[in-house]
Enzyme design. Sequence first.
Site, mmCIF file in Angstrom:
data_model
loop_
_atom_site.group_PDB
_atom_site.id
_atom_site.type_symbol
_atom_site.label_atom_id
_atom_site.label_comp_id
_atom_site.label_asym_id
_atom_site.label_seq_id
_atom_site.Cartn_x
_atom_site.Cartn_y
_atom_site.Cartn_z
ATOM 1 N N LYS A 140 0.840 -1.193 0.000
ATOM 2 C CA LYS A 140 0.000 0.000 0.000
ATOM 3 C C LYS A 140 0.881 1.250 0.000
ATOM 4 O O LYS A 140 2.033 1.201 0.454
ATOM 5 C CB LYS A 140 -0.869 0.013 1.269
ATOM 6 C CG LYS A 140 -2.011 -0.983 1.269
ATOM 7 C CD LYS A 140 -2.851 -0.850 2.530
ATOM 8 C CE LYS A 140 -3.974 -1.872 2.570
ATOM 9 N NZ LYS A 140 -5.001 -1.686 1.530
ATOM 10 N N ARG A 156 -10.317 -11.564 1.635
ATOM 11 C CA ARG A 156 -11.145 -12.649 1.081
ATOM 12 C C ARG A 156 -10.414 -13.986 1.136
ATOM 13 O O ARG A 156 -11.045 -15.034 1.221
ATOM 14 C CB ARG A 156 -11.578 -12.273 -0.344
ATOM 15 C CG ARG A 156 -10.440 -12.072 -1.285
ATOM 16 C CD ARG A 156 -10.833 -11.281 -2.527
ATOM 17 N NE ARG A 156 -10.937 -9.850 -2.276
ATOM 18 C CZ ARG A 156 -11.292 -8.956 -3.191
ATOM 19 N NH1 ARG A 156 -11.596 -9.334 -4.417
ATOM 20 N NH2 ARG A 156 -11.368 -7.673 -2.895
#
Length: 493
Positions: A274, A348
């Site tokens: 990030k 996920r």
Amino acid sequence: MKAIQFDCTLNPSDFDTLVVPVYADGSSNAAAATYGVNGLIQALVEQKDFQPKVGHTLMLHTVANLNCPRLLLVGLGEAEKLTVKKYLDAVNATASALDHSGARHALITLNSEVPNAEDSVWALYHNTLQLQRSFYDYSHESRGDRPERDPVLTAVTFWAEDTPAHRDIITQAQATAFGMALTQDLANLPPNICTPQYLADTAVGLGQIYGFEVEVIEREEMERLGMGALLAVARGSEAPPKLISLRYNGAGDAPPIALVGKGVTFDSGGISLKPGAGMDEMKYDMAGAAAVLGTFKALGELKPKLNVVAVIPATENMPSGKAAKPGDVITSLSGQTIEILNTDAEGRLILCDALTWAQRQFKPAKIVDLATLTGACIIALGHHISGLMSNDKTLAETLQQTGEWTYDRLWRLPLSEEYDQQLKSNFADMANIGGRPAGTITAGQFLARFIEDNRPWAHLDIAGTAWLSGDKKGATGRPVPTLIAWLLSEAAT
Ligand code: BES
Ligand code: MN
Ligand code: ZN
């Protein structure tokens, strides 16, 4: 957090502060009439000594003929324009005004004033929740030397009949406030303290206090079981991953409801790193796990007649020489293979194995997962409403209605085959990302592929609601209120 002593009565005594609502026209309620202060209030409004806008309060001292030392006026604006949001703002202003006074025992009468078609139970819930929550203070020792939060207020009496329904809702609201406080503490803690091990220790601690069965699965066991997706995320981190489960048994051998909470204790993005700005906030990427633990604390207090299991996959998402790479193909616990195209779509991956595990281990009747899953959900719904996706109309509608009632709201987004096709991979059963369009939904579609036997399932994306940035930076404790209210409603039926 210090507990407030709450009760309900229409014959109160011993209070030192009377709290009454004031509308734009200077009118108040029956309590103000009973205590003979409505003439005074009317005059104060007419002389503009008090402008009864929502959020305004005025504390008066030693009012003539009033047999308690303080009178707190709380503005509610124009009666016809009172909304739920405005009402809650007025309750918050009340909590703050009491906090800045010497009030020890307040008689609160705002519960007589409810917006829309809400009732006294609703009003007592929100008054209790906001007042108790106003005592929350993030006070871990790592915060350093600072004045301890030490509220003067110890008791609140509501101007309401003392009925079982009123007592029960106060108990629920207070347990909710304490559950939220645990959730907030966990998400506010720095990621070098709140590690997967810390979450596991917290679960074990709750188990000891409330009698939950707690199990913690370690990395070796995950390997043996074949949790390739969870392990792929954990691979880059020095902190050992944990798969934590808790069982609350309040209804014999009935099939449980399963709550699955994302527990990424720090999300750097992994190899798909990030950007640096705001990366610190990715300590709250375990807010789903924290909300599950907060909900269990409340279950332990409230002991409803139902069975609930929690499953928390906990890990860091870090880059390293061992970390999963874009292009890696891994095999999930379900047997389905996944091409990792972006290591930052890690939530996920840990959730899919946790969902498979939860279903195979506990055979739940219903399953709800909660996760700070996508930045796209913040773009869609901002910080006010959580995303809701579900394969089951009744479950979705029940959760959404519960969220309206608690004002810890959810909004349903669609699931549909067209979105599912965005997950197509040339090299595995699916890719872990579906491109930029509908990023929240494609994450939901990914999880949907791991739901077995059409089991009723809902996915809550709490990326926007579990945390506030800016000057209110910190955890919110959401969606604990809605989860608890929903679970209690499941126990009743
Ligand atoms: N934890 C983040 C989602 C997130 C972002 C939560 C901002 C709270 C605030 C999640 O793991 C993530 O990085 N998602 C990616 C998915 C993308 C790579 C498909 C995202 O939202 O950018
Ligand atoms: Mn991520
Ligand atoms: Zn994440």
